[in-house]
Design a protein around this motif. Structure first.
Motif, PDB file in Angstrom:
ATOM      1  N   GLU A 197       9.113  -7.525  -1.470  1.00  0.00           N
ATOM      2  CA  GLU A 197      10.263  -8.065  -2.187  1.00  0.00           C
ATOM      3  C   GLU A 197      11.493  -7.195  -2.035  1.00  0.00           C
ATOM      4  OE1 GLU A 197       9.500  -8.787  -6.257  1.00  0.00           O
ATOM      5  OE2 GLU A 197       7.881 -10.187  -5.826  1.00  0.00           O
ATOM      6  N   MET A 198      11.240  -5.940  -1.776  1.00  0.00           N
ATOM      7  CA  MET A 198      12.378  -5.039  -1.622  1.00  0.00           C
ATOM      8  C   MET A 198      13.095  -5.277  -0.311  1.00  0.00           C
ATOM      9  SD  MET A 198      12.482  -3.140  -4.228  1.00  0.00           S
ATOM     10  CE  MET A 198      11.668  -4.151  -5.410  1.00  0.00           C
ATOM     11  N   ASP A 200      -4.299  -5.160  -1.569  1.00  0.00           N
ATOM     12  CA  ASP A 200      -3.912  -5.854  -2.782  1.00  0.00           C
ATOM     13  C   ASP A 200      -2.529  -6.446  -2.554  1.00  0.00           C
ATOM     14  OD1 ASP A 200      -3.338  -4.786  -6.215  1.00  0.00           O
ATOM     15  OD2 ASP A 200      -2.935  -6.654  -5.177  1.00  0.00           O
ATOM     16  N   PHE A 201      -2.502  -7.727  -2.307  1.00  0.00           N
ATOM     17  CA  PHE A 201      -1.231  -8.315  -1.918  1.00  0.00           C
ATOM     18  C   PHE A 201      -0.211  -8.314  -3.036  1.00  0.00           C
ATOM     19  CE2 PHE A 201      -1.541  -9.194   2.333  1.00  0.00           C
ATOM     20  CZ  PHE A 201      -2.821  -9.591   2.649  1.00  0.00           C
ATOM     21  N   GLY A 202      -0.743  -8.353  -4.231  1.00  0.00           N
ATOM     22  CA  GLY A 202       0.225  -8.310  -5.321  1.00  0.00           C
ATOM     23  C   GLY A 202       1.059  -7.050  -5.246  1.00  0.00           C
ATOM     24  N   THR A 203       0.368  -5.940  -5.061  1.00  0.00           N
ATOM     25  CA  THR A 203       1.089  -4.691  -4.973  1.00  0.00           C
ATOM     26  C   THR A 203       1.965  -4.665  -3.731  1.00  0.00           C
ATOM     27  OG1 THR A 203      -0.839  -3.653  -5.941  1.00  0.00           O
ATOM     28  CG2 THR A 203       0.815  -2.203  -4.990  1.00  0.00           C
ATOM     29  N   LYS A 246      -1.764  -3.951 -14.820  1.00  0.00           N
ATOM     30  CA  LYS A 246      -0.335  -4.157 -14.938  1.00  0.00           C
ATOM     31  C   LYS A 246       0.027  -5.614 -15.123  1.00  0.00           C
ATOM     32  CE  LYS A 246       0.171  -4.312 -10.048  1.00  0.00           C
ATOM     33  NZ  LYS A 246       0.518  -3.600  -8.887  1.00  0.00           N
ATOM     34  N   GLU A 282       3.170  -7.012  -2.153  1.00  0.00           N
ATOM     35  CA  GLU A 282       4.294  -7.931  -2.246  1.00  0.00           C
ATOM     36  C   GLU A 282       5.491  -7.306  -2.931  1.00  0.00           C
ATOM     37  OE1 GLU A 282       3.373 -12.667  -2.451  1.00  0.00           O
ATOM     38  OE2 GLU A 282       3.592 -11.510  -4.275  1.00  0.00           O
ATOM     39  N   GLN A 283       5.201  -6.447  -3.866  1.00  0.00           N
ATOM     40  CA  GLN A 283       6.323  -5.787  -4.537  1.00  0.00           C
ATOM     41  C   GLN A 283       7.211  -5.109  -3.520  1.00  0.00           C
ATOM     42  OE1 GLN A 283       5.440  -4.207  -8.952  1.00  0.00           O
ATOM     43  NE2 GLN A 283       4.727  -2.971  -7.285  1.00  0.00           N
ATOM     44  N   ILE A 284       6.529  -4.528  -2.557  1.00  0.00           N
ATOM     45  CA  ILE A 284       7.305  -3.821  -1.553  1.00  0.00           C
ATOM     46  C   ILE A 284       8.010  -4.817  -0.648  1.00  0.00           C
ATOM     47  CG2 ILE A 284       7.084  -2.294   0.428  1.00  0.00           C
ATOM     48  CD1 ILE A 284       4.757  -1.017  -1.126  1.00  0.00           C
ATOM     49  N   ILE A 335       8.316   1.569   5.430  1.00  0.00           N
ATOM     50  CA  ILE A 335       7.352   2.146   4.497  1.00  0.00           C
ATOM     51  C   ILE A 335       5.964   2.139   5.113  1.00  0.00           C
ATOM     52  CG2 ILE A 335       6.244   1.841   2.281  1.00  0.00           C
ATOM     53  CD1 ILE A 335       8.918   2.615   1.685  1.00  0.00           C
ATOM     54  N   PRO A 344      -0.141   4.066  -9.075  1.00  0.00           N
ATOM     55  CA  PRO A 344       1.124   3.643  -8.492  1.00  0.00           C
ATOM     56  C   PRO A 344       1.900   2.742  -9.437  1.00  0.00           C
ATOM     57  CG  PRO A 344      -0.662   2.380  -7.589  1.00  0.00           C
ATOM     58  CD  PRO A 344      -1.272   3.392  -8.483  1.00  0.00           C
ATOM     59  N   SER A 350      -8.100  -9.455   2.043  1.00  0.00           N
ATOM     60  CA  SER A 350      -7.665  -9.531   0.661  1.00  0.00           C
ATOM     61  C   SER A 350      -8.332  -8.470  -0.194  1.00  0.00           C
ATOM     62  CB  SER A 350      -7.970 -10.913   0.092  1.00  0.00           C
ATOM     63  OG  SER A 350      -9.362 -11.122   0.145  1.00  0.00           O
ATOM     64  N   THR A 393       0.146   2.798  -3.597  1.00  0.00           N
ATOM     65  CA  THR A 393       1.435   2.145  -3.753  1.00  0.00           C
ATOM     66  C   THR A 393       1.582   0.971  -2.792  1.00  0.00           C
ATOM     67  OG1 THR A 393       2.303   4.339  -4.242  1.00  0.00           O
ATOM     68  CG2 THR A 393       3.900   2.586  -3.904  1.00  0.00           C
ATOM     69  N   LEU A 394       0.918   1.079  -1.669  1.00  0.00           N
ATOM     70  CA  LEU A 394       0.993  -0.030  -0.727  1.00  0.00           C
ATOM     71  C   LEU A 394      -0.062  -1.078  -0.997  1.00  0.00           C
ATOM     72  CD1 LEU A 394       1.720   1.844   2.582  1.00  0.00           C
ATOM     73  CD2 LEU A 394       3.142   0.141   1.502  1.00  0.00           C
ATOM     74  N   LEU A 435      -7.556 -12.303  -6.084  1.00  0.00           N
ATOM     75  CA  LEU A 435      -6.255 -12.154  -6.734  1.00  0.00           C
ATOM     76  C   LEU A 435      -5.659 -13.518  -6.989  1.00  0.00           C
ATOM     77  CD1 LEU A 435      -5.133  -9.608  -4.134  1.00  0.00           C
ATOM     78  CD2 LEU A 435      -5.905  -9.058  -6.420  1.00  0.00           C
ATOM     79  N   PRO A 453      -1.283  -8.849  -9.519  1.00  0.00           N
ATOM     80  CA  PRO A 453      -1.672  -7.658  -8.782  1.00  0.00           C
ATOM     81  C   PRO A 453      -2.574  -6.807  -9.645  1.00  0.00           C
ATOM     82  CG  PRO A 453       0.568  -7.489  -9.537  1.00  0.00           C
ATOM     83  CD  PRO A 453       0.075  -8.835  -9.952  1.00  0.00           C
ATOM     84  N   PHE A 473      12.757  -2.606   5.522  1.00  0.00           N
ATOM     85  CA  PHE A 473      12.316  -1.626   4.530  1.00  0.00           C
ATOM     86  C   PHE A 473      10.808  -1.519   4.478  1.00  0.00           C
ATOM     87  CE2 PHE A 473      12.154   0.850   0.840  1.00  0.00           C
ATOM     88  CZ  PHE A 473      11.214   0.299  -0.009  1.00  0.00           C
TER      89      PHE A 473
END
Lengths: 633, 161
Positions: free
Chosen positions: B47-48, B38-41, A540, B43-45, B60, A489, B34, B100-101, A317, A322, B56
């Protein structure tokens, strides 16, 4: 004569010695003389005397008592001593004493009251000066009035000047606003043109991709610097051989791509000329919307994405991009009618669009993040006027929580439903601005729920959230009344895009203002984002900061954005009424201009504003609210 | 916080379960994860998260782990009962949250199970007519998934402590 002799220094009250003047005594004496009765006598009440016959009086009596025969002088004398002439005419019975009678009265001049005569004195000070004083007083008054008038004129003039100044300021501000509108419109235009430019680039690179189909560079070319790849010839990597050769593929393609890439760079570099020269409509829009191939089946998608994923893993990555685990193309409007792009049928969009970005540092495009650096991008929520009410229909608690949190961070108010039935009930009883509907759910699935809802609600946008984005499925979603598809997702960007797309009418300023500031960033994002679409086969977008609102223009299907362009509408509308409200406040002028509030006077201005507020839309109302405060002195 | 306590308890239980079940134990190496995460995904969380306390995302993640545990148990039962349909829906269900995670490998296995449970092969393309074959496929996928999950679980446990 008389006045002189008794005048002396004109000190009426001064000399107490001569308590009552000779004149008064003589007068009294005269009246006591019965022989004069027919000419001059006391009144019946005895508190005044009457000259019955002025001729007679003048001829005979005056000379005897007063040594002159001037009736006028006599009257003057009386006045000096503060006698008052009583008008006979005014008394009801007419002149009971005759027509030509003159009646004089002094409070201290009574018939049988000698003592009081002493009180009759001349009016202070010197008799001659009195009339002058009166005159002076009059003159003074006139002068005062004059000066006041002048003052008022001056003030009036100043106020007029101020009004004029304000009016011209007003004009200036209005013109400024107009100018800014134009500028923003021009910027809009520029952006649109740039989009087209990018379209062309994409198309171009598409063609190149066609030429290299068998090379199948695996998506998500790893490194940031393509030059780092050694020029290994690409082994034809079939989708199934996922893991082995991302770098290989990339490098091989790189060899072929270098020239076109350079050309692409040149194109990009030559923006200004291309902008003017290139009006072609963005087929790219179709591309971006379609993402990877939709031609065959989204099953390929899964394969491709798995491939992309696998291929990308070694790259760790690297780009901080992502990967969408599964179908993850970011949201795009997959409408039944959208033409999908054939060239991507194999799904192998190995197109690393990123490298050009790096190499085009000269364009001020932000480079890709360093390979191992995780990019933490600030989540900037859109600028809502009113927080959108979103109904999130999701049975999976994890997804529900995450989705809800995303939406809350985007400053939406979130309501949840765990199945389609609950969702339909909620939609029946309440109003939402947007519905995010999971498909697979217990009780009532998303598609059926959408059908149900559409029977009584045809306006609320319903967005399918699902991992199934086969064409058949998508058609079904649309056939059952759903407006769009958000693959799961979902990503922050995907979600934001949906919000922008379907809730832009709830944004303040319709998002026009900030774009100017973020202009370059916006360019970068377009390129990066669209590039990523290409790269990942629709995976994405990168985690870029929330798009400037104009980014939404890119993804919005209807090209008639100009028609919706609010620049021409809202600000001027605001202008009119806002200014209409400002003016009376400024001037304190009672002539308030016509405005929706229909207020008539400054006193009632604030009330009028409030009354009228309901008739005016929110943005105007804010302004008016401010103005009403101003007018409330 | 009460939730944390129960979570801790749950975690311990989970860890115990996992230890007994997973045969291999990869060294705790964040980089190695890694490919699993998937750290990108993810990370989105992250970020919240409002603050560094990561309330949070922690909630989750832990919620997911509970969900995963329950799902594993349910899957086990369904395998006993040879209930392919239920297995498929369980797979689908966990697939969503794991994706999602950003738990890619877990998600993949979920998807395999989903396909297998609906009579298709792991890729979802071809059909499998023999339920026994499907079942066998699911069993092995479940085992693999649990291993993957163990890694992920260990990682998260380390991350949040």
């Amino acid at each position: 004569m008389e006045g002189n002799s008794s005048g002396g220094g004109g000190t009426g009250g001064g000399s107490a010695a001569s308590s009552s003047s000779d004149f008064v005594r003589k007068l009294y004496k005269m009246l006591e003389d019965p022989t004069h009765r027919h000419t001059v006598r006391w009144s019946d009440a005895g508190d005044s005397f009457i000259v019955v016959d002025t001729n007679e009086f003048t001829r005979n009596i005056l000379p005897n008592h007063f040594k002159h025969s001037n009736f006028a002088s006599f009257v003057r004398q009386l006045n000096k001593y503060d006698f008052h002439k009583i008008r006979n005419n005014e008394e009801g019975g007419g002149s009971s004493y005759g027509h030509q009678t003159w009646e004089f009265k002094h409070p201290d001049f009574q018939m049988n009251n000698v003592d009081n005569l002493d009180n009759i004195r001349r009016k202070a000070p010197a008799p001659r000066k009195q009339p002058q004083q009166n005159e002076d007083g009059g003159v003074q008054q006139i002068e005062e009035l004059n000066s006041q008038v002048q003052e008022l004129s001056k003030v009036n003039q100043e106020m007029t000047n101020q009004v004029q100044r304000l009016a011209s300021d007003n004009h200036a501000v209005i013109q400024e606003l107009n100018t800014m509108q134009h500028v923003l419109q021009q910027h809009d235009e520029r952006v649109r043109i740039q989009e087209k430019v990018i379209n062309n680039i994409m198309v171009y690179l598409q063609k190149l991709d066609d030429e290299m189909k068998e090379m199948r560079p695996i998506g998500g070319v790893a490194s940031q610097h393509r030059h780092d790849n050694d020029g290994r010839p690409s082994a034809p990597v079939s989708p199934e051989d996922s893991v082995t050769g991302p770098a290989a593929g990339a490098s091989a393609s790189r060899e072929h791509l270098s020239t076109p890439l350079q050309r692409a760079q040149m194109l990009l570099n030559n923006h200004p000329e291309i902008l003017d020269a290139n009006p072609s409509i963005g087929r790219f829009r179709g591309l971006s919307q379609s993402g990877p191939s939709e031609t065959a089946d989204y099953n390929d998608f899964g394969a491709v994405n798995r491939l992309a994923q696998n291929g990308q893993r070694p790259a760790a990555l690297s780009n901080g991009i992502p990967t969408v685990p599964e179908d993850g193309s970011a949201t795009f409007a997959i409408s039944p009618g959208t033409t999908m792009v054939e060239p991507f049928s194999n799904g192998s969009l190995g197109y690393p669009m990123q490298p050009p970005h790096h190499e085009n540092g000269g364009l001020g495009i932000r480079g890709r993040p360093a390979p191992s650096r995780k990019r933490s991008t600030p989540f900037v929520p859109p600028n809502w006027q009113t927080p959108p009410r979103v109904l999130l229909v999701e049975d999976d608690p994890t997804c529900a929580r995450i989705g809800s949190k995303f939406l809350q961070t985007a400053e939406c108010s979130v309501d949840m439903a765990s199945n389609g039935l609950i969702a339909a009930n909620k939609l029946n009883s309440g109003k939402y601005d947007l519905v995010l509907m999971d498909i697979v759910m217990p009780q009532l699935d998303g598609v059926s729920a959408a059908s149900l809802v559409r029977q009584f609600d045809t306006t609320t946008p319903i967005i399918a959230m699902t991992s199934n984005i086969r064409r058949d499925d998508i058609n079904m979603y649309f056939n059952h009344g759903m407006n769009d598809v958000l693959p799961k997702p979902f990503t922050k960007e995907g979600l934001l895009n949906m919000l922008e797309k379907y809730l832009s009418h709830l944004k303040a300023n319709e998002g026009q203002i900030p774009t100017q500031l973020n202009f370059n960033e916006h360019d970068n994002r377009i390129i990066e984002d669209q590039g990523n679409i290409m790269v990942k086969g629709g995976l994405k977008y990168s985690q870029s900061p929330s798009k400037s609102p104009q980014g939404t223009v890119l993804y919005r299907r209807p090209p008639a954005d100009a028609g919706e362009d609010p620049i021409g509408e809202t600000p001027s509308a605001v202008e009119d009424t806002a200014y209409a409200n400002i003016i009376p406040g400024y001037l304190g002028d009672s002539t308030a201009p016509r405005a929706p509030g229909a207020f008539s006077s400054p006193g009632t201005l604030s009330h009028g504003v409030r009354r009228g507020a309901s008739e005016i839309d929110d943005s105007q109302q804010q302004l008016m609210g401010l103005d009403s405060k101003k007018t409330r002195y | 916080m009460p939730s944390k306590d129960t979570d801790t308890t749950a975690r311990k239980e989970t860890a115990a379960v996992e230890k007994s079940e997973s045969s291999e134990r990869a060294p705790f190496d964040r980089n190695e994860k890694s490919d699993r995460i998937d750290f990108g995904t993810f990370e989105q969380i992250l970020e919240m998260d409002d603050d560094d306390d990561r309330e949070f995302s922690r909630a989750i993640v832990w919620g997911f782990m509970d969900q995963a545990q329950e799902t594993f148990t349910a899957m086990r039962e369904s395998i006993e009962k040879e209930d392919l349909e239920r297995l498929s829906s369980l797979g689908h269900f966990l697939k969503g949250s794991s994706a999602t995670l950003g738990l890619t490998t877990v998600k993949e296995y979920c998807e395999k199970i989903q396909h297998l449970g609906s009579g298709r092969d792991e890729t979802g393309h071809a059909d499998i007519d023999n339920p026994k074959v499907s079942l066998a496929g699911i069993k092995s996928a479940l085992d693999e998934m649990k291993k993957e999950y163990a890694h992920v679980h260990r990682y998260f446990t380390g991350y949040y402590n």
